[in-house]
Design a protein around this motif. Structure first.
Motif, PDB file in Angstrom:
ATOM      1  N   TYR A 115       0.826  -1.215   0.000  1.00  0.00           N
ATOM      2  CA  TYR A 115       0.000   0.000   0.000  1.00  0.00           C
ATOM      3  C   TYR A 115       0.860   1.265   0.000  1.00  0.00           C
ATOM      4  CZ  TYR A 115      -4.391  -2.448   1.057  1.00  0.00           C
ATOM      5  OH  TYR A 115      -5.503  -3.250   0.996  1.00  0.00           O
ATOM      6  N   THR A 116       0.338   2.326  -0.599  1.00  0.00           N
ATOM      7  CA  THR A 116       0.832   3.666  -0.333  1.00  0.00           C
ATOM      8  C   THR A 116       0.087   4.159   0.901  1.00  0.00           C
ATOM      9  OG1 THR A 116       1.277   4.163  -2.658  1.00  0.00           O
ATOM     10  CG2 THR A 116       1.006   6.038  -1.166  1.00  0.00           C
ATOM     11  N   MET A 155       6.961   7.621  10.111  1.00  0.00           N
ATOM     12  CA  MET A 155       7.392   7.657   8.710  1.00  0.00           C
ATOM     13  C   MET A 155       8.656   6.841   8.489  1.00  0.00           C
ATOM     14  SD  MET A 155       6.434  11.503   7.432  1.00  0.00           S
ATOM     15  CE  MET A 155       6.572  11.033   5.708  1.00  0.00           C
ATOM     16  N   GLY A 156       9.468   6.728   9.533  1.00  0.00           N
ATOM     17  CA  GLY A 156      10.691   5.945   9.422  1.00  0.00           C
ATOM     18  C   GLY A 156      10.460   4.464   9.250  1.00  0.00           C
ATOM     19  N   GLU A 157       9.241   3.985   9.536  1.00  0.00           N
ATOM     20  CA  GLU A 157       8.935   2.564   9.369  1.00  0.00           C
ATOM     21  C   GLU A 157       8.862   2.166   7.900  1.00  0.00           C
ATOM     22  OE1 GLU A 157       9.032   0.411  11.598  1.00  0.00           O
ATOM     23  OE2 GLU A 157       8.555   1.362  13.519  1.00  0.00           O
ATOM     24  N   ALA A 158       8.474   3.098   7.041  1.00  0.00           N
ATOM     25  CA  ALA A 158       8.352   2.793   5.607  1.00  0.00           C
ATOM     26  C   ALA A 158       8.478   4.093   4.817  1.00  0.00           C
ATOM     27  CB  ALA A 158       7.016   2.118   5.313  1.00  0.00           C
ATOM     28  N   PRO A 159       9.664   4.714   4.855  1.00  0.00           N
ATOM     29  CA  PRO A 159       9.816   6.059   4.271  1.00  0.00           C
ATOM     30  C   PRO A 159       9.503   6.146   2.786  1.00  0.00           C
ATOM     31  CG  PRO A 159      11.948   5.091   4.856  1.00  0.00           C
ATOM     32  CD  PRO A 159      10.906   4.221   5.456  1.00  0.00           C
ATOM     33  N   GLU A 160       9.660   5.050   2.060  1.00  0.00           N
ATOM     34  CA  GLU A 160       9.391   5.083   0.621  1.00  0.00           C
ATOM     35  C   GLU A 160       7.907   4.973   0.305  1.00  0.00           C
ATOM     36  OE1 GLU A 160      11.891   5.734  -1.417  1.00  0.00           O
ATOM     37  OE2 GLU A 160      13.162   5.772   0.382  1.00  0.00           O
ATOM     38  N   GLN A 161       7.113   4.586   1.305  1.00  0.00           N
ATOM     39  CA  GLN A 161       5.696   4.326   1.036  1.00  0.00           C
ATOM     40  C   GLN A 161       4.736   5.218   1.820  1.00  0.00           C
ATOM     41  OE1 GLN A 161       6.751  -0.194   1.274  1.00  0.00           O
ATOM     42  NE2 GLN A 161       4.629  -0.093   0.596  1.00  0.00           N
ATOM     43  N   ILE A 162       5.270   6.097   2.657  1.00  0.00           N
ATOM     44  CA  ILE A 162       4.411   6.967   3.465  1.00  0.00           C
ATOM     45  C   ILE A 162       4.484   8.395   2.949  1.00  0.00           C
ATOM     46  CG2 ILE A 162       3.925   7.875   5.766  1.00  0.00           C
ATOM     47  CD1 ILE A 162       5.017   5.360   6.972  1.00  0.00           C
ATOM     48  N   ILE A 163       3.301   8.989   2.786  1.00  0.00           N
ATOM     49  CA  ILE A 163       3.180  10.392   2.389  1.00  0.00           C
ATOM     50  C   ILE A 163       2.472  11.130   3.514  1.00  0.00           C
ATOM     51  CG2 ILE A 163       2.213  12.011   0.704  1.00  0.00           C
ATOM     52  CD1 ILE A 163       2.118   9.651  -1.289  1.00  0.00           C
ATOM     53  N   LEU A 164       3.029  12.261   3.942  1.00  0.00           N
ATOM     54  CA  LEU A 164       2.443  13.032   5.030  1.00  0.00           C
ATOM     55  C   LEU A 164       1.517  14.114   4.489  1.00  0.00           C
ATOM     56  CD1 LEU A 164       2.429  13.695   8.110  1.00  0.00           C
ATOM     57  CD2 LEU A 164       4.282  15.317   7.634  1.00  0.00           C
ATOM     58  N   VAL A 165       0.330  14.211   5.073  1.00  0.00           N
ATOM     59  CA  VAL A 165      -0.578  15.319   4.769  1.00  0.00           C
ATOM     60  C   VAL A 165      -1.045  15.935   6.086  1.00  0.00           C
ATOM     61  CG1 VAL A 165      -1.370  14.305   2.592  1.00  0.00           C
ATOM     62  CG2 VAL A 165      -2.670  13.888   4.691  1.00  0.00           C
ATOM     63  N   GLU A 166      -1.325  17.237   6.041  1.00  0.00           N
ATOM     64  CA  GLU A 166      -1.823  17.922   7.230  1.00  0.00           C
ATOM     65  C   GLU A 166      -3.244  18.437   7.041  1.00  0.00           C
ATOM     66  OE1 GLU A 166       0.636  20.554   9.501  1.00  0.00           O
ATOM     67  OE2 GLU A 166       2.483  19.893   8.509  1.00  0.00           O
ATOM     68  N   THR A 167      -3.617  18.764   5.795  1.00  0.00           N
ATOM     69  CA  THR A 167      -4.899  19.404   5.536  1.00  0.00           C
ATOM     70  C   THR A 167      -5.610  18.748   4.361  1.00  0.00           C
ATOM     71  OG1 THR A 167      -3.962  20.987   3.953  1.00  0.00           O
ATOM     72  CG2 THR A 167      -3.908  21.613   6.295  1.00  0.00           C
ATOM     73  N   ALA A 168      -6.886  19.098   4.199  1.00  0.00           N
ATOM     74  CA  ALA A 168      -7.661  18.621   3.051  1.00  0.00           C
ATOM     75  C   ALA A 168      -7.067  19.153   1.747  1.00  0.00           C
ATOM     76  CB  ALA A 168      -9.114  19.051   3.192  1.00  0.00           C
ATOM     77  N   GLU A 169      -6.471  20.349   1.810  1.00  0.00           N
ATOM     78  CA  GLU A 169      -5.827  20.916   0.620  1.00  0.00           C
ATOM     79  C   GLU A 169      -4.643  20.062   0.190  1.00  0.00           C
ATOM     80  OE1 GLU A 169      -8.489  23.596   2.277  1.00  0.00           O
ATOM     81  OE2 GLU A 169      -6.720  22.744   3.306  1.00  0.00           O
ATOM     82  N   ILE A 206      -1.084   9.498  -6.625  1.00  0.00           N
ATOM     83  CA  ILE A 206      -0.660   8.160  -6.211  1.00  0.00           C
ATOM     84  C   ILE A 206      -0.817   7.202  -7.384  1.00  0.00           C
ATOM     85  CG2 ILE A 206      -1.192   6.230  -4.660  1.00  0.00           C
ATOM     86  CD1 ILE A 206      -1.926   8.313  -2.548  1.00  0.00           C
ATOM     87  N   GLU A 207       0.244   6.443  -7.641  1.00  0.00           N
ATOM     88  CA  GLU A 207       0.301   5.596  -8.835  1.00  0.00           C
ATOM     89  C   GLU A 207      -0.849   4.589  -8.892  1.00  0.00           C
ATOM     90  OE1 GLU A 207       3.472   2.530 -10.976  1.00  0.00           O
ATOM     91  OE2 GLU A 207       4.169   3.992  -9.489  1.00  0.00           O
ATOM     92  N   ASP A 208      -1.137   3.952  -7.768  1.00  0.00           N
ATOM     93  CA  ASP A 208      -2.236   2.976  -7.729  1.00  0.00           C
ATOM     94  C   ASP A 208      -3.276   3.448  -6.721  1.00  0.00           C
ATOM     95  OD1 ASP A 208      -3.978   0.876  -7.669  1.00  0.00           O
ATOM     96  OD2 ASP A 208      -2.488  -0.667  -7.193  1.00  0.00           O
ATOM     97  N   PRO A 209      -4.288   4.205  -7.141  1.00  0.00           N
ATOM     98  CA  PRO A 209      -5.282   4.753  -6.209  1.00  0.00           C
ATOM     99  C   PRO A 209      -6.159   3.692  -5.557  1.00  0.00           C
ATOM    100  CG  PRO A 209      -5.910   5.189  -8.481  1.00  0.00           C
ATOM    101  CD  PRO A 209      -4.544   4.612  -8.526  1.00  0.00           C
ATOM    102  N   GLU A 210      -6.078   2.444  -6.040  1.00  0.00           N
ATOM    103  CA  GLU A 210      -6.839   1.355  -5.435  1.00  0.00           C
ATOM    104  C   GLU A 210      -6.078   0.710  -4.283  1.00  0.00           C
ATOM    105  OE1 GLU A 210     -10.010   0.625  -6.406  1.00  0.00           O
ATOM    106  OE2 GLU A 210      -9.716   2.423  -7.633  1.00  0.00           O
ATOM    107  N   LYS A 211      -4.828   1.108  -4.111  1.00  0.00           N
ATOM    108  CA  LYS A 211      -3.976   0.487  -3.081  1.00  0.00           C
ATOM    109  C   LYS A 211      -3.454   1.588  -2.151  1.00  0.00           C
ATOM    110  CE  LYS A 211      -1.958  -3.703  -2.311  1.00  0.00           C
ATOM    111  NZ  LYS A 211      -2.606  -4.999  -2.250  1.00  0.00           N
ATOM    112  N   VAL A 212      -4.397   2.231  -1.445  1.00  0.00           N
ATOM    113  CA  VAL A 212      -4.057   3.347  -0.559  1.00  0.00           C
ATOM    114  C   VAL A 212      -4.662   3.082   0.823  1.00  0.00           C
ATOM    115  CG1 VAL A 212      -4.193   5.844  -0.195  1.00  0.00           C
ATOM    116  CG2 VAL A 212      -4.104   4.941  -2.519  1.00  0.00           C
ATOM    117  N   ALA A 213      -3.920   3.438   1.869  1.00  0.00           N
ATOM    118  CA  ALA A 213      -4.416   3.344   3.240  1.00  0.00           C
ATOM    119  C   ALA A 213      -4.037   4.623   3.977  1.00  0.00           C
ATOM    120  CB  ALA A 213      -3.822   2.132   3.956  1.00  0.00           C
ATOM    121  N   TYR A 214      -4.785   4.948   5.023  1.00  0.00           N
ATOM    122  CA  TYR A 214      -4.404   6.116   5.820  1.00  0.00           C
ATOM    123  C   TYR A 214      -4.205   5.729   7.281  1.00  0.00           C
ATOM    124  CZ  TYR A 214      -9.119   6.720   7.845  1.00  0.00           C
ATOM    125  OH  TYR A 214     -10.299   6.539   8.540  1.00  0.00           O
ATOM    126  N   LEU A 215      -3.311   6.470   7.928  1.00  0.00           N
ATOM    127  CA  LEU A 215      -3.067   6.383   9.365  1.00  0.00           C
ATOM    128  C   LEU A 215      -3.066   7.808   9.909  1.00  0.00           C
ATOM    129  CD1 LEU A 215      -0.037   3.885   9.329  1.00  0.00           C
ATOM    130  CD2 LEU A 215      -2.443   3.328   9.758  1.00  0.00           C
TER     131      LEU A 215
END
Length: 321
Positions: A114-115, A131-145, A152-161
């Motif tokens: 997953y991304t 983020m250090g657990e999987a730096p190549e696969q984690i993207i940080l967001v703060e806001t809805a913007e 994301i290359e595969d929008p069907e393979k996305v998870a959030y934390l």
């Protein structure tokens, strides 16, 4: 004047566990004991331990080889753990179990390809560790913007934390944006925002409407404390985030009849009581203990520390500078 004393407030189970870890480590090893970053984000807690011989470091290289090192309640990345092993440090993991839960979720999603979109605040110790657990696969967001800008290359393979100390309301706005952009997005079966964060925020939401002013005890670098102050402000109630009674200003109380006092999850109860005592002395304030929810959560000391203490004495190879 009337004081509404919010309950729950102050130390959570994770903070209690981390502080007890450091107390026991000091008793067992004697000073100096090293801690990677602040044990919790509170000036009073950190200063009290500094005076007892604890050294807080921002780099593993600052710790003499073979010394005892605590990881703070916010958690660390695998890279930090590896560098600690390389320096033969006696690592004691005081990471809050609820933060560890997020790390394990990141590992699980990363292994499944997953991304991972992590909702959190850039530069926060907890976010850096996760983020250090999987730096190549984690993207940080703060806001809805931020979500709208995601590609994301595969929008069907996305998870959030999520970071555990976020505002529930703010996180829900970002989660809604993620669900709209990625309808099949995956998420953990249980909310990542910790019980204590949610309970303290819920108490402010319920009680702030009865107050003319909200005082939040906590340090400026405490994410969960800042959220408490922000919630009151969004309700239209003046709010102040303070470290202690020395920061109180008399002009805040002009026309104020009711003050809500609460504290972030890393703020000691004695600093709360100092503020209560000040308002009682200065304004003859009465106190209402406003109980919104009871808490009875307890986390045991980490296995690494229990095993060291069970051994009876510090290892003979313990380095001392």
């Amino acid at each position: 004047m009337k004081i509404l004393l919010a309950n729950p407030r102050g130390f959570c189970a994770g903070v209690n566990m981390a502080i007890e870890c450091l107390e026991r480590a000091l008793e067992f090893f004697g000073p100096p004991v090293y801690v990677y970053h602040e044990i919790v984000h509170n000036k009073h807690v950190v200063n009290r331990f500094v005076h007892r011989g604890v050294e807080f470091v921002d780099s593993i290289d600052e710790v003499p080889e073979g010394s005892p090192l605590l990881y703070s309640a916010h958690g660390v990345s695998p890279e930090i753990r590896a560098r600690s092993r390389a320096r033969k440090l006696l690592a004691i993991d005081a990471t809050c179990p609820l933060v560890t839960k997020v790390h394990l979720e990141a590992i699980k999603y990363a292994k499944a390809g997953y991304t991972i979109v992590l909702i959190g605040h850039e530069g926060h110790d907890e976010v850096i560790g996760t983020m250090g657990e999987a730096p190549e696969q984690i993207i940080l967001v703060e806001t809805a913007e931020d979500v709208q800008k995601l590609e994301i290359e595969d929008p069907e393979k996305v998870a959030y934390l999520t970071q555990t100390t976020l505002s529930v309301d703010d996180a829900n706005v970002v989660i809604a944006a993620l669900r709209e952009k990625f309808p099949s997005i995956n998420n953990p079966p249980k909310d990542d925002i910790c019980y204590a964060t949610q309970n303290r925020q819920g108490a402010v939401r319920e009680l702030a409407a009865r107050a003319d002013l909200v005082l939040v005890l906590g340090s400026q670098n405490s994410s969960n404390s800042r959220r408490l102050a922000e919630i009151a402000l969004t309700m239209g109630v003046p709010s102040r985030l303070i470290d202690g009674v020395a920061e109180i200003r008399p002009e805040w109380f002009d026309g104020v009849e009711t003050v809500l006092i609460t504290a972030g999850a890393s703020a000691p109860e004695d600093v709360v009581q100092e503020c209560v005592d000040y308002l009682q002395r200065t304004y003859g304030a009465s106190v209402e203990n406003a109980v919104v929810r009871e808490e009875d959560v307890h986390f045991p000391l980490p296995k690494s520390l229990r095993e060291l203490i069970a051994g009876g004495e510090p290892p003979a190879t313990l380095a001392r500078s």
